[in-house]
Motif scaffolding. Structure first.
Motif, PDB file in Angstrom:
ATOM      1  N   ALA A 113       2.431  56.325  13.784  1.00 39.73           N
ATOM      2  CA  ALA A 113       2.890  54.937  13.914  1.00 39.73           C
ATOM      3  C   ALA A 113       1.701  53.979  13.931  1.00 39.73           C
ATOM      4  N   ILE A 114       0.637  54.347  14.625  1.00 37.37           N
ATOM      5  CA  ILE A 114      -0.561  53.495  14.699  1.00 37.37           C
ATOM      6  C   ILE A 114      -1.164  53.296  13.311  1.00 37.37           C
ATOM      7  N   GLU A 115      -1.079  54.315  12.460  1.00 43.28           N
ATOM      8  CA  GLU A 115      -1.606  54.200  11.092  1.00 43.28           C
ATOM      9  C   GLU A 115      -0.964  53.041  10.338  1.00 43.28           C
ATOM     10  N   GLN A 119      -5.403  46.360  10.913  1.00 46.69           N
ATOM     11  CA  GLN A 119      -6.690  46.742  11.493  1.00 46.69           C
ATOM     12  C   GLN A 119      -6.875  46.147  12.889  1.00 46.69           C
ATOM     13  N   VAL A 120      -6.524  44.890  13.056  1.00 45.48           N
ATOM     14  CA  VAL A 120      -6.686  44.234  14.353  1.00 45.48           C
ATOM     15  C   VAL A 120      -5.742  44.858  15.377  1.00 45.48           C
ATOM     16  N   GLU A 121      -4.509  45.128  14.968  1.00 44.67           N
ATOM     17  CA  GLU A 121      -3.557  45.765  15.873  1.00 44.67           C
ATOM     18  C   GLU A 121      -4.054  47.147  16.300  1.00 44.67           C
ATOM     19  N   LYS A 122      -4.649  47.884  15.374  1.00 42.95           N
ATOM     20  CA  LYS A 122      -5.209  49.197  15.711  1.00 42.95           C
ATOM     21  C   LYS A 122      -6.305  49.058  16.760  1.00 42.95           C
ATOM     22  N   ALA A 123      -7.157  48.067  16.581  1.00 45.95           N
ATOM     23  CA  ALA A 123      -8.247  47.854  17.533  1.00 45.95           C
ATOM     24  C   ALA A 123      -7.696  47.537  18.918  1.00 45.95           C
ATOM     25  N   VAL A 125      -4.738  48.362  20.152  1.00 48.29           N
ATOM     26  CA  VAL A 125      -4.112  49.569  20.702  1.00 48.29           C
ATOM     27  C   VAL A 125      -5.174  50.536  21.210  1.00 48.29           C
ATOM     28  N   MET A 126      -6.218  50.732  20.430  1.00 47.88           N
ATOM     29  CA  MET A 126      -7.259  51.663  20.834  1.00 47.88           C
ATOM     30  C   MET A 126      -7.881  51.223  22.160  1.00 47.88           C
ATOM     31  N   LEU A 127      -8.197  49.954  22.280  1.00 44.55           N
ATOM     32  CA  LEU A 127      -8.797  49.460  23.514  1.00 44.55           C
ATOM     33  C   LEU A 127      -7.805  49.544  24.674  1.00 44.55           C
ATOM     34  N   TYR A 128      -6.545  49.287  24.409  1.00 46.96           N
ATOM     35  CA  TYR A 128      -5.509  49.391  25.428  1.00 46.96           C
ATOM     36  C   TYR A 128      -5.396  50.834  25.920  1.00 46.96           C
TER      37      TYR A 128
END
Length: 170
Positions: A113-115, A119-123, A125-128
């Motif tokens: 789902a993250i894929e 790009q900004v949303e991925k960043a 989520v990763m930081l979250y």
């Protein structure tokens, strides 16, 4: 003499934060080869930028900023990167521990789902997922905390929808 000290300090910092770099690579690259290439690109960019690191922010905050910017700019340069490299569906292995298999499936579903996020949303989520505070996210991404909170709520909704619709058979 200064150059050798800087190299040792840089190597130490990279070694201490290697897991953070691997997480960025996992989010932005889908094959092992692409992850290795991205890891190398990030380390090169970190080394180039290292002399400019003044210590105003925590090293991990600075590292995230450089790593994410490198990953995103690499994707912009190579537009087909996302579309031409899909993660291969891993075969399901039966294990004695069914709960670990379920957790692994959930994890794979979440990454799938993250894929599909930007790009900004991925960043974000990763930081979250790294339990970074909104203050740290603001410093890393340059997005206000209020905007980050709104985006995070929207991303959570989006991920809920995406994880409901993922079909492993395709």
């Amino acid at each position: 003499m200064y150059k050798q000290e800087a190299e040792k300090q840089f190597e130490k910092q990279i070694s201490e934060h290697k897991l953070l770099l691997h997480k960025v690579c996992r989010i932005y690259a889908y094959t092992d080869a692409d992850r290795q290439d991205l890891f190398q690109d990030i380390v090169i960019q970190l080394w180039k930028a290292y002399p400019k690191f003044k210590g105003d922010a925590k090293f991990s905050t600075w590292l995230y900023r450089v790593a994410i910017n490198t990953a995103i700019s690499g994707l912009r340069k190579k537009k087909d990167f996302i579309t031409s490299y899909k993660p291969s569906d891993l075969p399901l292995h039966l294990t004695e521990d069914a709960s670990s298999q379920i957790e692994e499936e959930k994890s794979q579903q979440l990454y799938k789902a993250i894929e599909q996020l930007s790009q900004v949303e991925k960043a974000i989520v990763m930081l979250y997922l790294e339990d970074r505070s909104y203050e740290e996210m603001e410093a890393i991404l340059g997005i206000s905390q209020g905007t980050l909170r709104v985006k995070m709520n929207r991303i959570k909704d989006k991920l809920r929808q995406l994880t409901k619709t993922i079909d492993y058979g395709t």
